[in-house]
Design an enzyme around this catalytic site. Structure first.
Site, short mmCIF file in Angstrom:
data_model
loop_
_atom_site.label_atom_id
_atom_site.label_comp_id
_atom_site.label_asym_id
_atom_site.label_seq_id
_atom_site.Cartn_x
_atom_site.Cartn_y
_atom_site.Cartn_z
N LYS A 249 33.51 -1.54 25.79
CA LYS A 249 34.19 -2.17 26.92
C LYS A 249 35.44 -1.33 27.20
CE LYS A 249 34.72 -5.71 29.75
NZ LYS A 249 33.79 -6.07 30.83
N ASP B 179 28.93 -5.98 28.87
CA ASP B 179 28.42 -7.08 29.71
C ASP B 179 27.19 -6.62 30.51
OD1 ASP B 179 30.38 -5.45 30.72
OD2 ASP B 179 31.36 -6.96 31.96
N ASP C 15 27.33 -7.89 16.73
CA ASP C 15 26.91 -9.20 16.23
C ASP C 15 26.23 -9.99 17.34
OD1 ASP C 15 26.59 -11.32 14.57
OD2 ASP C 15 28.69 -11.93 14.54
N TYR D 173 36.50 -8.30 13.38
CA TYR D 173 36.01 -8.91 12.16
C TYR D 173 36.72 -8.40 10.91
CZ TYR D 173 32.02 -11.04 14.55
OH TYR D 173 31.22 -11.80 15.37
#
Ligand code: NAD
Length: 363
Positions: free
Chosen positions: A191, A224, A248, A124
């Site tokens: 991740k 995930d 987000d 972002y």
């Protein structure tokens, strides 16, 4: 002495929920001198610029702002006025509590989570290169020279970066919040199995920061798996800290788990003591001017703001009043009724009236 607080009504349904929230906050008895200013679309319309200096100066001076949602499409080439505001004041910490309230339909039952999202870095940061530009070609060449993979010529490129500094301060914020609010555990979400350097750095720093808070449990989850676990066993989690993009997405998931956007508060807090309080939801423009949408998320945001300025008792009283009105289920907006077309649903103003009546009863 009254508190000086900047009030940004926003656009779309923003002015209606801001007016309702302002009245509810004032009904707690805390004296506030509001400095009402515009940014974004309303500022463009009135003053021809999205970021009037006087508006920014007001936030800078008062250090606390309550903000309604702002529509992002400005036609100025600016990506998002909300993102720009966060950058202007280095509002690096996005705090999003996700808590169930009786009377709000939460699909998985009771939940009390806090999502802490890094607000500045990651994908972002706004560093993007469009398809077919010289800059995109230069980046592609530089990546090949640096030993990276060849990127197709028809690709647009967005850059993700995560720094030690940015990670350290957001994880520290999460632990400080956990300590101040007597929470038991912080989970770092990442991740790093795929992004070994960027997310790996976030995870490494999180582990280092955790050592300074021995009384708070620390663990990590791959994003995930985190999403699946939030749906299957959300009660295992307490405070989550995440880089920008995952934050987000996961915070909207958590908002869904506690009953949707209409009930989810938020705050953006900066390194220099500036804090901008806003709900998670957007300007819901199709309902603008209809006295229809739920001001509960912004009112709960007001609760966070009152606690932030040190008025914890007033914040608790406002939260109790909102809780009571919602639990009763009578004077609530359409989204909190069992059926969305329920003719007994009240409007934004009337919901605020009910909360104010309740505050007076509690006093
Ligand atoms: P939105 O949150 O405005 O609305 C999506 C839907 O959620 C609405 O149609 C409505 O059904 C429901 N909803 C939202 N707020 C509600 C409330 N208070 N009460 C009851 N129902 C509510 O999302 P969007 O339509 O994707 O975005 C509209 C505009 O807002 C866009 O320009 C977007 O970029 C902007 N936006 C601004 C902010 C911000 O100011 N921080 C945040 C998100 C989106």
């Amino acid at each position: 002495m009254p508190y000086d607080i900047t009030l940004i009504p926003g656009d779309g349904t923003g002015p209606e929920i801001v007016a309702a929230t302002r009245r509810a906050i004032e009904a707690t008895g805390i004296a506030i001198r509001w400095d009402v200013v515009d940014i974004g679309l309303p500022a463009m319309e009135k003053l021809g610029e999205p970021f009037p200096k006087a508006s920014l100066d007001s936030v800078r001076k008062n250090r606390v702002a309550l903000k309604g949602p702002l529509t992002t499409e400005l036609g100025t080439g600016m990506r998002s006025v909300n993102v720009a505001l966060r950058k202007e004041f280095d509002l690096y910490a996005n705090l999003r509590p996700a808590k169930t309230y009786r009377g709000v339909n939460a699909p998985l039952g009771d939940l009390d989570l806090v999502v802490v999202r890094e607000n500045i870095e990651d994908l972002y940061s706004g560093i993007e290169f469009d398809v077919g530009t010289k800059e995109a070609a230069d980046i592609r060449d530089a990546i090949v020279k640096a030993g990276g993979a060849r990127i197709r010529e028809d690709a647009a490129i967005a850059i993700k970066y995560i720094s030690d500094f940015g990670s350290r301060r957001i994880v520290k914020f999460a632990f400080d919040y956990a300590r101040a609010n007597k929470r038991r555990k912080v989970t770092a979400v990442h991740k790093s199995n795929i992004m070994k350097f960027a997310d790996g750095l976030f995870l490494k720093v999180a582990g280092e920061v955790a050592k300074d808070y021995p009384e708070i449990e620390f663990e990590d989850r791959i994003v995930d798996n985190m999403c699946m676990q939030l749906v299957q066993k959300p009660d295992l989690y307490d405070v989550l800290v995440l880089p920008n993009l995952y934050g987000d997405i996961v915070s909207d998931l958590c908002a869904g788990l506690v009953g949707g956007l209409g009930v989810a508060p938020g705050a953006n807090i900066g390194a220099n003591g500036i804090a901008v309080f806003e709900a998670i939801h957007g300007s819901a423009p199709r309902y603008a001017g209809q006295n229809k949408v739920n001001p509960m998320a912004l009112m709960l945001t007001g609760v966070l703001m009152l606690r932030h300025i040190g008025e914890r008792a007033a914040g608790d009283a406002l939260e109790a009043a909102i809780t009571a009105v919602v639990a009763e289920g009578k004077d609530v907006t359409y989204d909190l009724k069992p059926k969305r077309d329920d003719p007994t649903a009240v409007g934004t103003k009337e919901f605020a009236d009910a909360v104010i009546r309740r505050l007076k009863k509690q006093a």
